[in-house]
Write a protein that holds these residues in place. Sequence first.
Motif, short mmCIF file in Angstrom:
data_model
loop_
_atom_site.label_atom_id
_atom_site.label_comp_id
_atom_site.label_asym_id
_atom_site.label_seq_id
_atom_site.Cartn_x
_atom_site.Cartn_y
_atom_site.Cartn_z
N VAL A 1 0.72 -1.11 0.03
CA VAL A 1 0.25 0.17 0.09
C VAL A 1 1.07 1.55 -0.13
O VAL A 1 0.76 2.13 -1.21
N ILE A 2 1.94 1.37 0.53
CA ILE A 2 3.01 2.48 0.82
C ILE A 2 3.65 3.07 -0.62
O ILE A 2 3.44 4.10 -0.86
N ALA B 1 1.13 4.31 -2.58
CA ALA B 1 0.82 5.51 -2.85
C ALA B 1 1.68 5.85 -3.17
O ALA B 1 1.11 7.40 -3.64
N TYR B 2 2.46 6.01 -2.67
CA TYR B 2 4.10 7.00 -3.34
C TYR B 2 4.36 7.08 -4.64
O TYR B 2 4.25 8.70 -5.65
N ILE B 3 3.72 6.01 -5.27
CA ILE B 3 3.78 5.91 -7.12
C ILE B 3 2.94 5.97 -7.77
O ILE B 3 3.35 7.64 -8.31
N TRP B 4 1.62 6.05 -7.40
CA TRP B 4 0.38 7.30 -7.42
C TRP B 4 0.07 8.39 -7.75
O TRP B 4 0.06 9.58 -7.86
N PHE B 5 0.76 8.65 -5.90
CA PHE B 5 0.22 10.13 -5.64
C PHE B 5 1.97 10.75 -5.17
O PHE B 5 1.22 11.56 -4.60
N LEU C 1 6.33 4.58 10.73
CA LEU C 1 7.98 4.71 11.01
C LEU C 1 8.34 4.18 8.93
O LEU C 1 9.07 4.57 8.07
N VAL C 2 7.40 2.78 8.75
CA VAL C 2 8.07 2.90 7.43
C VAL C 2 7.93 3.50 5.79
O VAL C 2 8.51 3.46 5.90
N VAL C 3 6.91 4.24 6.64
CA VAL C 3 6.07 4.94 5.66
C VAL C 3 7.33 6.11 5.54
O VAL C 3 7.66 6.62 4.43
N GLU C 4 7.53 6.61 6.31
CA GLU C 4 8.80 8.10 7.16
C GLU C 4 9.69 7.06 6.05
O GLU C 4 10.94 7.85 5.64
N LEU C 5 10.45 6.26 6.65
CA LEU C 5 11.81 4.86 5.83
C LEU C 5 11.68 5.38 4.54
O LEU C 5 13.32 6.22 3.42
N LEU C 6 10.57 4.82 4.39
CA LEU C 6 10.86 5.35 2.60
C LEU C 6 9.98 6.66 1.64
O LEU C 6 11.24 6.00 0.56
N GLY C 7 9.76 6.86 1.92
CA GLY C 7 9.53 8.91 0.70
C GLY C 7 9.38 9.59 2.09
O GLY C 7 8.96 10.86 1.48
N ARG C 8 9.47 9.95 3.46
CA ARG C 8 9.64 11.34 3.86
C ARG C 8 11.05 11.77 4.50
O ARG C 8 12.12 10.63 4.58
N SER C 9 11.51 12.93 4.70
CA SER C 9 12.39 13.11 5.10
C SER C 9 12.92 13.50 6.60
O SER C 9 13.70 14.25 6.74
N ASN C 10 12.07 13.18 7.71
CA ASN C 10 11.86 13.14 8.87
C ASN C 10 11.45 12.71 9.74
O ASN C 10 10.65 11.85 9.07
#
Lengths: 265, 246
Positions: free
Chosen positions: A119-120, A123-127, A204-213
């Motif tokens: 899902v993560i 979501a990053y690919i689509w949005f 935490l996984v979401v942040e690891l994959l695509g956030r900078s904080n």
Amino acid sequence: MTAKEDKSGRSGFATPLTPALTVTVSLIGLCLLWGLAAHLWQSRAFPPPGQVWQVLLREAASGDLFYHLGATLGRVAAAYVVAMIIGSVIGVILGSYRGADRFFSPWLVLFLNIPALVVIVLAYIWFGLNEAAAIGAVAVNKIPNVVVTMREGARAFDPRYAEMAAVYRFAPLERIRHVLLPQLQPYFAAASRSGIALIWKIVLVVELLGRSNGVGFQIYLYFQLFDVAAILAYTLAFVAVMLVIELLLVQPIERHATRWRRRPA
Amino acid sequence: MQPVGAAVPLRVDIAEKTFRSAQGVSITALQGLSFEVRPGEFACLFGPSGCGKTTTLRILLGLDKDFSGSFQLPQGGSNRIAAVFQEPTLLPWRTVEQNVRLALPKSLRAKSLDELFDTLGLAGMRSLYPAELSLGLARRAALARAFATESAVLFLDEPFASLDEQTAERLRQLLLTVWSARPTTALMVTHNLREALMLSDRIIVLAQRPAHVLGMFDVRLPRQHRNPQVMSDLLRSFQQKFPGVA
């Protein structure tokens, strides 16, 4: 004396204090055990509690700790609110209408079994790599669980209250507030409890994959630096935050929501 | 059409009500049930257990719309209906007073309930939750809720069932007190003949399933004159008129 007061449940402040004390003693015990283990197996990959504490103080002094904790906490809160609202509405509808339930049940099983990671990534690919995609992905992971719990809650509605409300012509909003929501409250509390824990792990996984904080980003950073003490410092700091929320926010709210229940004699 | 404000009776004319069980067996509960309750009259629906009294009441309360026939409720005032159910059916998460006020129309929400609570002996219990009340007190709260609404018609479904006789007797007296203060067209379901003779102006006697009206029994005597001697006379004449029913 304390035990007696505790049993009657009437004393306002003695009840939360005693469990807090037990928790503290239990945590100190865990720290001692950890310190002993780290002393016996000395390795860079297994720092003693003192070293983690030093990192914690350093990160707190620089302000980094609070910045990243705040970012993660904000995402957890947003995803929680979105998941609980959408999940509750869908759950109550499925629990109330048998036809809808039969039709959407396979969808529910599908969503329950899609791995969080998929899902993560989607979501990053689509949005795109943005905040809405991050929070949305976490919420989508949690919604099916909320739906399942709230559906049970709606199935357990007592028809007598609905009939009483119909006879006395309660307005629609009053029906929701005074008849439906109080009946859903135990299910809502159960979904919240299991939800918060699941949500912050996925954040935490979401942040690891695509956030900078956020805590997840920091853990990934220190993973690359092989800094186990910092990884533990961030993890424990966030667990502590969740514990404080549980003690100071969740439990008082629950006590208020269940004040009408007959106290154990 | 009746002019607004005119006293309209409660008219019931149910042609048929049939239940279908899960196995597809259909059971006719009511057939050709028709009767009238005059404005301001206290009537009792009396009949053997399981004859369809509660079914009739559920239709009149608008909770069961799957029947053939029609009925007309008395108009006037708020045009509302009030009901006292077999169980108190108070919201457990609201206090006694909140339970009563929630049932009121918006225009009456702020009204003083002191007198009603005093009469029913609930003055000190307004802020209690239903779980903290005994069954007898919970039923008083249910009565308070029904009478506070100033409804055009009042339905009661065996409101004193599963109470000990002493408590039930006390509650019947209270019911009469609050009802006499504002006589509303009332229909009460009961299978207790003594209760029906004590409370009502008219008893509507139902036959065994499928329920229909067997006959009427009018009690024209004012309630304050219904002493034990008179009650046993009433009982005897009822049994003469409806042998084998009670």
